[in-house]
Design a protein around this motif. Structure first.
Motif, PDB file in Angstrom:
ATOM      1  N   LEU A 265     -40.602  -1.848  13.265  1.00  0.00           N
ATOM      2  CA  LEU A 265     -41.766  -2.324  12.517  1.00  0.00           C
ATOM      3  C   LEU A 265     -42.692  -3.133  13.419  1.00  0.00           C
ATOM      4  CD1 LEU A 265     -43.341  -2.781   9.893  1.00  0.00           C
ATOM      5  CD2 LEU A 265     -41.828  -4.731   9.417  1.00  0.00           C
ATOM      6  N   GLY A 266     -42.106  -4.001  14.260  1.00  0.00           N
ATOM      7  CA  GLY A 266     -42.930  -4.778  15.178  1.00  0.00           C
ATOM      8  C   GLY A 266     -43.683  -3.891  16.166  1.00  0.00           C
ATOM      9  N   ILE A 267     -43.005  -2.860  16.693  1.00  0.00           N
ATOM     10  CA  ILE A 267     -43.674  -1.931  17.619  1.00  0.00           C
ATOM     11  C   ILE A 267     -44.808  -1.190  16.915  1.00  0.00           C
ATOM     12  CG2 ILE A 267     -43.342   0.147  19.018  1.00  0.00           C
ATOM     13  CD1 ILE A 267     -40.489  -0.847  19.566  1.00  0.00           C
ATOM     14  N   ALA A 268     -44.572  -0.755  15.680  1.00  0.00           N
ATOM     15  CA  ALA A 268     -45.608  -0.037  14.929  1.00  0.00           C
ATOM     16  C   ALA A 268     -46.817  -0.933  14.678  1.00  0.00           C
ATOM     17  CB  ALA A 268     -45.028   0.467  13.612  1.00  0.00           C
TER      18      ALA A 268
ATOM     19  N   VAL B 140     -29.228 -12.716  13.917  1.00  0.00           N
ATOM     20  CA  VAL B 140     -28.579 -13.034  12.642  1.00  0.00           C
ATOM     21  C   VAL B 140     -28.355 -11.846  11.722  1.00  0.00           C
ATOM     22  CG1 VAL B 140     -29.562 -15.350  12.729  1.00  0.00           C
ATOM     23  CG2 VAL B 140     -30.739 -13.562  11.461  1.00  0.00           C
ATOM     24  N   LEU B 141     -28.943 -10.693  12.001  1.00  0.00           N
ATOM     25  CA  LEU B 141     -28.846  -9.572  11.066  1.00  0.00           C
ATOM     26  C   LEU B 141     -27.989  -8.454  11.647  1.00  0.00           C
ATOM     27  CD1 LEU B 141     -32.521  -9.303   9.754  1.00  0.00           C
ATOM     28  CD2 LEU B 141     -30.558 -10.382   8.638  1.00  0.00           C
ATOM     29  N   PRO B 142     -27.475  -7.572  10.779  1.00  0.00           N
ATOM     30  CA  PRO B 142     -26.745  -6.397  11.267  1.00  0.00           C
ATOM     31  C   PRO B 142     -27.624  -5.510  12.147  1.00  0.00           C
ATOM     32  CG  PRO B 142     -26.327  -6.740   8.933  1.00  0.00           C
ATOM     33  CD  PRO B 142     -27.418  -7.689   9.318  1.00  0.00           C
ATOM     34  N   LEU B 143     -26.973  -4.655  12.932  1.00  0.00           N
ATOM     35  CA  LEU B 143     -27.690  -3.859  13.922  1.00  0.00           C
ATOM     36  C   LEU B 143     -28.741  -2.952  13.292  1.00  0.00           C
ATOM     37  CD1 LEU B 143     -28.024  -2.943  16.841  1.00  0.00           C
ATOM     38  CD2 LEU B 143     -26.163  -1.292  16.460  1.00  0.00           C
ATOM     39  N   ALA B 144     -28.411  -2.282  12.183  1.00  0.00           N
ATOM     40  CA  ALA B 144     -29.357  -1.347  11.574  1.00  0.00           C
ATOM     41  C   ALA B 144     -30.629  -2.058  11.136  1.00  0.00           C
ATOM     42  CB  ALA B 144     -28.698  -0.644  10.386  1.00  0.00           C
ATOM     43  N   GLN B 145     -30.505  -3.218  10.517  1.00  0.00           N
ATOM     44  CA  GLN B 145     -31.682  -3.948  10.069  1.00  0.00           C
ATOM     45  C   GLN B 145     -32.465  -4.516  11.252  1.00  0.00           C
ATOM     46  OE1 GLN B 145     -30.331  -6.775   7.167  1.00  0.00           O
ATOM     47  NE2 GLN B 145     -29.306  -5.232   5.932  1.00  0.00           N
ATOM     48  N   SER B 146     -31.763  -4.919  12.323  1.00  0.00           N
ATOM     49  CA  SER B 146     -32.452  -5.393  13.519  1.00  0.00           C
ATOM     50  C   SER B 146     -33.287  -4.279  14.138  1.00  0.00           C
ATOM     51  CB  SER B 146     -31.439  -5.923  14.531  1.00  0.00           C
ATOM     52  OG  SER B 146     -30.689  -6.986  13.987  1.00  0.00           O
ATOM     53  N   ILE B 147     -32.711  -3.076  14.183  1.00  0.00           N
ATOM     54  CA  ILE B 147     -33.467  -1.934  14.719  1.00  0.00           C
ATOM     55  C   ILE B 147     -34.692  -1.645  13.859  1.00  0.00           C
ATOM     56  CG2 ILE B 147     -33.348   0.552  15.160  1.00  0.00           C
ATOM     57  CD1 ILE B 147     -30.432   0.175  15.935  1.00  0.00           C
TER      58      ILE B 147
ATOM     59  N   ASN C 236     -55.487 -10.656  21.592  1.00  0.00           N
ATOM     60  CA  ASN C 236     -55.163 -12.055  21.321  1.00  0.00           C
ATOM     61  C   ASN C 236     -53.863 -12.416  22.041  1.00  0.00           C
ATOM     62  OD1 ASN C 236     -54.340 -14.549  20.099  1.00  0.00           O
ATOM     63  ND2 ASN C 236     -55.654 -14.083  18.349  1.00  0.00           N
ATOM     64  N   PRO C 237     -53.872 -13.463  22.854  1.00  0.00           N
ATOM     65  CA  PRO C 237     -52.643 -13.818  23.587  1.00  0.00           C
ATOM     66  C   PRO C 237     -51.499 -14.265  22.684  1.00  0.00           C
ATOM     67  CG  PRO C 237     -54.311 -15.524  23.853  1.00  0.00           C
ATOM     68  CD  PRO C 237     -54.987 -14.376  23.169  1.00  0.00           C
ATOM     69  N   LEU C 238     -51.770 -14.573  21.419  1.00  0.00           N
ATOM     70  CA  LEU C 238     -50.713 -14.994  20.505  1.00  0.00           C
ATOM     71  C   LEU C 238     -49.949 -13.813  19.912  1.00  0.00           C
ATOM     72  CD1 LEU C 238     -52.276 -17.720  20.767  1.00  0.00           C
ATOM     73  CD2 LEU C 238     -51.622 -18.159  18.395  1.00  0.00           C
ATOM     74  N   THR C 239     -50.178 -12.596  20.446  1.00  0.00           N
ATOM     75  CA  THR C 239     -49.400 -11.449  19.957  1.00  0.00           C
ATOM     76  C   THR C 239     -47.908 -11.620  20.216  1.00  0.00           C
ATOM     77  OG1 THR C 239     -49.914 -10.349  22.059  1.00  0.00           O
ATOM     78  CG2 THR C 239     -51.255  -9.763  20.138  1.00  0.00           C
ATOM     79  N   SER C 240     -47.551 -12.484  21.187  1.00  0.00           N
ATOM     80  CA  SER C 240     -46.123 -12.720  21.462  1.00  0.00           C
ATOM     81  C   SER C 240     -45.413 -13.380  20.294  1.00  0.00           C
ATOM     82  CB  SER C 240     -45.968 -13.584  22.716  1.00  0.00           C
ATOM     83  OG  SER C 240     -46.497 -12.918  23.849  1.00  0.00           O
ATOM     84  N   LEU C 241     -46.172 -13.940  19.358  1.00  0.00           N
ATOM     85  CA  LEU C 241     -45.534 -14.525  18.173  1.00  0.00           C
ATOM     86  C   LEU C 241     -44.750 -13.470  17.384  1.00  0.00           C
ATOM     87  CD1 LEU C 241     -48.317 -16.925  16.796  1.00  0.00           C
ATOM     88  CD2 LEU C 241     -46.247 -17.537  18.058  1.00  0.00           C
ATOM     89  N   MET C 242     -45.137 -12.221  17.512  1.00  0.00           N
ATOM     90  CA  MET C 242     -44.431 -11.167  16.788  1.00  0.00           C
ATOM     91  C   MET C 242     -43.014 -10.968  17.318  1.00  0.00           C
ATOM     92  SD  MET C 242     -47.515  -8.361  16.389  1.00  0.00           S
ATOM     93  CE  MET C 242     -46.453  -7.264  15.445  1.00  0.00           C
ATOM     94  N   LEU C 243     -42.746 -11.458  18.527  1.00  0.00           N
ATOM     95  CA  LEU C 243     -41.394 -11.313  19.082  1.00  0.00           C
ATOM     96  C   LEU C 243     -40.390 -12.271  18.433  1.00  0.00           C
ATOM     97  CD1 LEU C 243     -42.215 -10.988  22.892  1.00  0.00           C
ATOM     98  CD2 LEU C 243     -41.475  -9.179  21.336  1.00  0.00           C
ATOM     99  N   LEU C 244     -40.882 -13.384  17.882  1.00  0.00           N
ATOM    100  CA  LEU C 244     -39.962 -14.395  17.350  1.00  0.00           C
ATOM    101  C   LEU C 244     -39.186 -13.901  16.133  1.00  0.00           C
ATOM    102  CD1 LEU C 244     -42.153 -17.577  17.842  1.00  0.00           C
ATOM    103  CD2 LEU C 244     -40.253 -16.768  19.248  1.00  0.00           C
ATOM    104  N   PRO C 245     -39.822 -13.311  15.096  1.00  0.00           N
ATOM    105  CA  PRO C 245     -39.008 -12.758  14.000  1.00  0.00           C
ATOM    106  C   PRO C 245     -38.041 -11.675  14.466  1.00  0.00           C
ATOM    107  CG  PRO C 245     -41.317 -12.942  13.338  1.00  0.00           C
ATOM    108  CD  PRO C 245     -41.270 -13.198  14.806  1.00  0.00           C
ATOM    109  N   ILE C 246     -38.455 -10.873  15.457  1.00  0.00           N
ATOM    110  CA  ILE C 246     -37.554  -9.836  15.974  1.00  0.00           C
ATOM    111  C   ILE C 246     -36.357 -10.473  16.671  1.00  0.00           C
ATOM    112  CG2 ILE C 246     -37.381  -7.915  17.591  1.00  0.00           C
ATOM    113  CD1 ILE C 246     -40.315  -7.311  17.053  1.00  0.00           C
ATOM    114  N   ALA C 247     -36.592 -11.562  17.444  1.00  0.00           N
ATOM    115  CA  ALA C 247     -35.485 -12.246  18.123  1.00  0.00           C
ATOM    116  C   ALA C 247     -34.500 -12.840  17.117  1.00  0.00           C
ATOM    117  CB  ALA C 247     -36.039 -13.348  19.031  1.00  0.00           C
ATOM    118  N   VAL C 248     -35.026 -13.452  16.058  1.00  0.00           N
ATOM    119  CA  VAL C 248     -34.144 -14.015  15.026  1.00  0.00           C
ATOM    120  C   VAL C 248     -33.354 -12.897  14.342  1.00  0.00           C
ATOM    121  CG1 VAL C 248     -34.093 -15.262  12.844  1.00  0.00           C
ATOM    122  CG2 VAL C 248     -35.602 -16.024  14.678  1.00  0.00           C
TER     123      VAL C 248
END
Length: 418
Positions: A128-131, A116-123, A100-112
């Protein structure tokens, strides 16, 4: 980025941003389902539609929750973004998985999360997105069970790629662009705070020096007062008594200034302000100026506003400093006017002197500058005092002289003690 401060208002702002992000993704999913259903027969269209509606409802519910009970830590925001990834992953599982070409939508929560979040939580959210993407590459449901729509599927895939690009660009502009703008405003505010702190440190240093000098002056002034009293009690030549009386008067004036300095220091340390009518305050300033410069030509405005103002001894001294500067530049004439402009008091000091130096024009007193007449330090202290009371000091230099404008907030009329 107010939410990085982990404050209540910051998390409310974060909730608004995330609401817009989630509703935009839900709208993209609904649009993709509508377009896909018009071109092919979706195998799991109903389930995907219900999941999209549930996602939009959760987005609105989470925003309402954030508005009423802002979270106390960034962990709750991270959990919300993780739920976003899971909901998007579930929707993609029903509609073709990683094809599905809309898989790029998963990048948006990761970008946010990265913004806005500390490094550990961003990682953690990135992993989670990669998994999830890895799982979708192995397990997913096909878009349609009918395999006779090859050309339609190709067009649908191209449309999905276009929609994903448009949506991702718009959301990145909205979220990242707005955050960058807020960051720039925050940097400007930090610069102003830093400049104010440096100015306050300079004021404190000058105040400590003045207090030390005043303390050391007490002894010689008392000694001179005793000597004058002894001389007045003894035999004097004709006319000498008048000179000694003038000396005693000047010594009393110096002692009074030292007592006023001590009283001002006590008021400043206790943050005490006196609410007084403007008329009484101007009358007090006029009396002080007359005692300091009995031979000066100062024209005071006859009518003054009937409002009240909160003042202290340091503000009186700041105005007297400006009057002293004006008299130094223009001994023949100085004018003082008072007016009420849009709920704020303006005290205007005019003179016919040569005007301020170039380094002092525009924003006088913003910093200490070298001046042979001492105007730099005087303006700096006056400006610091006026700003501390919520006012501003402005200057207008013209060929005919200089106009200094002190703008101060008015006090409540009901609390007038003057």
């Amino acid at each position: 980025m107010a939410w990085l401060t982990y404050s209540e208002s910051g998390f409310q702002q974060a909730g608004r941003y995330l609401l817009g992000l989630r509703l935009a993704m839900a709208a993209a999913q609904l649009l993709a389902l509508a377009v896909a259903e018009s071109m092919v027969s979706l195998a799991q269209g109903g389930e995907a539609l219900w999941l999209t509606l549930i996602y939009a409802s959760l987005a609105v519910g989470g925003w309402l929750w954030f508005e009423r009970w802002p979270p106390a830590s960034a962990l709750v925001v991270a959990a919300g973004l993780a739920l976003d990834l899971l909901m998007i992953g579930g929707w993609l599982f029903l509609i073709g998985g990683y094809t599905n070409p809309l898989t790029s939508l998963m990048l948006l929560p990761i970008a946010v999360a990265i913004v806005v979040l500390p490094l550990a939580q961003s990682i953690g959210l990135t992993l989670l997105g990669i998994a999830l993407y890895t799982v979708l590459a192995r397990w997913y449901l096909p878009v349609t069970m009918d395999h006779h729509h090859g050309s339609s599927m190709a067009q649908l895939h191209l449309f999905g790629m276009w929609l994903t690009f448009v949506l991702t660009s718009a959301i990145l502009l909205l979220v990242v662009g707005t955050l960058a703008q807020r960051l720039r405003r925050q940097q400007v505010q930090l610069s102003r705070i830093r400049e104010g702190r440096l100015r306050d440190e300079q004021v404190i240093a000058l105040g400590l020096s003045a207090a030390a000098v005043a303390h050391r002056l007490n002894t010689p002034l008392n000694t001179l007062s005793l000597l004058v009293d002894d001389l007045r009690a003894g035999e004097t030549r004709p006319g000498q008594q008048e000179d000694l009386a003038l000396m005693a008067q000047q010594l009393d004036l110096c002692s009074g200034h030292l007592r006023q300095l001590t009283s001002a220091a006590r008021q400043a340390s206790a943050a005490e302000l006196e609410v007084i009518s403007v008329a009484a305050w101007i009358r007090r300033l006029r009396e002080s100026a007359t005692l300091l410069w009995p031979g000066a030509t100062m024209e005071w405005q006859a009518t003054v506003p009937t409002s009240a103002i909160a003042v202290d001894a340091t503000l009186d001294q700041a105005v007297l400093n400006l009057l002293a500067n004006a008299l130094t530049a223009s001994p023949d004439w100085v004018g003082v006017a008072v007016r009420d402009v849009a709920g704020r008091l303006e005290l205007v000091v005019q003179d016919h002197g040569d005007g301020l130096e170039t380094t002092l024009q525009g924003a006088p007193g913003a910093r200490v500058v070298d001046s042979d007449t001492g105007l730099g330090v005087g303006l700096f202290l006056s400006n610091a005092t006026i700003q501390r009371l919520g006012g501003t000091l402005k200057a207008r230099v013209e060929p005919g002289g200089t106009t200094m404008i002190i703008e101060l907030p008015l006090a409540e009329q009901g609390t007038n003690h003057g």
